[in-house]
Design a protein around this motif. Structure first.
Motif, mmCIF file in Angstrom:
data_model
loop_
_atom_site.group_PDB
_atom_site.id
_atom_site.type_symbol
_atom_site.label_atom_id
_atom_site.label_comp_id
_atom_site.label_asym_id
_atom_site.label_seq_id
_atom_site.Cartn_x
_atom_site.Cartn_y
_atom_site.Cartn_z
ATOM 1 N N ASN A 127 41.608 8.967 29.850
ATOM 2 C CA ASN A 127 43.022 8.885 29.461
ATOM 3 C C ASN A 127 43.190 9.425 28.039
ATOM 4 O OD1 ASN A 127 43.465 6.416 27.443
ATOM 5 N ND2 ASN A 127 41.800 5.899 28.855
ATOM 6 N N GLU A 175 51.063 10.669 23.713
ATOM 7 C CA GLU A 175 50.588 10.201 25.014
ATOM 8 C C GLU A 175 51.158 11.121 26.092
ATOM 9 O OE1 GLU A 175 48.639 9.330 27.074
ATOM 10 O OE2 GLU A 175 48.553 7.154 26.928
ATOM 11 N N GLN A 177 52.333 12.183 30.034
ATOM 12 C CA GLN A 177 52.902 11.609 31.254
ATOM 13 C C GLN A 177 52.069 12.089 32.438
ATOM 14 O OE1 GLN A 177 56.971 11.289 31.972
ATOM 15 N NE2 GLN A 177 57.593 11.375 29.838
ATOM 16 N N ASP A 178 50.939 11.437 32.605
ATOM 17 C CA ASP A 178 49.983 11.837 33.622
ATOM 18 C C ASP A 178 50.034 10.834 34.773
ATOM 19 O OD1 ASP A 178 48.046 13.388 34.671
ATOM 20 O OD2 ASP A 178 46.500 12.878 33.224
ATOM 21 N N ALA B 46 59.158 16.971 29.550
ATOM 22 C CA ALA B 46 58.248 15.842 29.326
ATOM 23 C C ALA B 46 56.993 15.975 30.182
ATOM 24 C CB ALA B 46 58.956 14.532 29.629
ATOM 25 N N TYR B 47 57.097 16.735 31.276
ATOM 26 C CA TYR B 47 55.944 16.915 32.163
ATOM 27 C C TYR B 47 55.107 18.139 31.797
ATOM 28 C CZ TYR B 47 58.122 13.287 34.924
ATOM 29 O OH TYR B 47 58.661 12.084 35.324
#
Lengths: 247, 79
Positions: A127, A175, A177-178, B46-47
């Motif tokens: 992560n 961070e 967005q996975d 955002a992706y």
């Protein structure tokens, strides 16, 4: 640091590789954080090559869904702590080296302690938030950080050692967005972990780091490698700040 | 002006490729930033973790020129 007769025989096939320096590997100390798909492979090659001291850190236990890609583990290992298992298997593979297994969970407060005294930090994490903690420790301690990550068919890696290079937070400060769980093509962590081991061994023997300020991207679905150049980010929250002593 | 957006991972489905499995052809009027182009095609930035063109990292403020292929990299964080 001299080599024993058994070490000379063990490493016979690599001692004559152009540029090889077994003595430097024997005196080298590396930290591998996360010994699943990526770290399990990179740690295996570092151990086999004779890196003298490996500190391996992973707080996870083996799960059935790990086994499509985490090839150090078997079905019988389910529920057992990964760090201890990997230490046991790599010690059996190469009893000439010292392996320290740690089952600590990586935090902002212990990251520097885990990396302290090592020559290189190797990323086997799963992560981005934890990678940023390790990146910060890398900068604070002036220890290079060999980054690797995978998702589905995509793998990528780079080498960070600011101020000579950018750091991970220059490239990916936030961070991500996975989606969890991340889909993974099984052989991909093997490919990226092997490349991390290649770069790690090369760095530990020579100090060279050919992928600095470069992201190496591997697209496993089309078997294409790409290199992407990037620079240090002015105002980076990690390496853009005052350089700690020791740099 | 015509540009080509290319994506892999979970971004591929969001991009709705039409040239091949990974690539979408986009017609734009005049100069626009990548951020504006993504808004036009309703793709949430955002992706998008990374953007690169011809082997060089760019950001949402980059203005592509005619015929360029822009690679949109999704978050890659597994291990």
């Amino acid at each position: 640091m001299s080599l024993s007769t058994s070490e000379i025989e063990r490493y016979q096939r690599q001692l004559t590789v152009d540029g090889w320096n077994q003595e430097r590997l024997k005196s080298a100390r590396a930290l591998v954080v996360g010994v699943g798909g990526l770290g399990g492979v990179s740690a295996t090659y570092l151990a086999a090559a004779g890196v003298g001291y490996l500190r391996i850190c992973d707080s996870d236990r083996v799960e059935l869904s790990n086994l499509n890609r985490q090839i150090l583990f078997t079905t019988e290992d389910i529920g057992k702590p990964k760090a201890a298992l990997v230490a046991q298997r790599l010690s059996a593979q190469n009893p000439e080296i010292k392996i320290e297994p740690l089952s600590d969970k990586l935090t902002e407060t212990n990251a520097s302690e885990l990396a302290s005294g090592c020559d290189l930090i190797i990323d086997g994490l799963d992560n981005h938030a934890d990678r940023l903690k390790l990146n910060k420790a890398s900068f604070d301690l002036n220890i290079p950080f060999l980054y690797g990550a995978i998702n589905e068919w995509l793998g990528q890696l780079s080498f960070f050692h600011p101020p000579e290079t950018a750091c991970l937070a220059c490239l990916l400060p936030e961070e991500l967005q996975d989606p969890k769980p991340t889909p993974v093509f099984g052989p991909l962590p093997g490919a990226i972990g092997s490349l991390q081991a290649t770069l790690a061994l090369r760095y530990l023997m020579t100090g060279e780091h050919p992928v600095s300020n470069t992201l190496l991207v591997f697209r496993a679905d089309t078997t294409v490698f790409e290199t992407v150049r990037f620079e240090r980010r002015p105002g980076c929250g990690v390496c853009g700040k005052t350089v700690p002593s020791g740099h | 002006m015509t540009i080509f957006l290319r994506a892999g991972g979970q971004l591929r489905a969001m991009l709705k490729p039409d040239i091949d499995h990974y690539t979408r052809k986009v017609e734009i009027d005049g100069e626009k930033t990548i951020g504006e182009i993504l808004k036009d095609i309703s793709l949430d930035p955002a992706y998008v973790a990374l953007i690169y063109v011809d082997g060089v990292m760019k950001d949402l403020s980059f203005r592509p020129s005619d015929g360029q292929t822009i690679t949109l990299q999704p978050p890659v964080s597994g291990g």
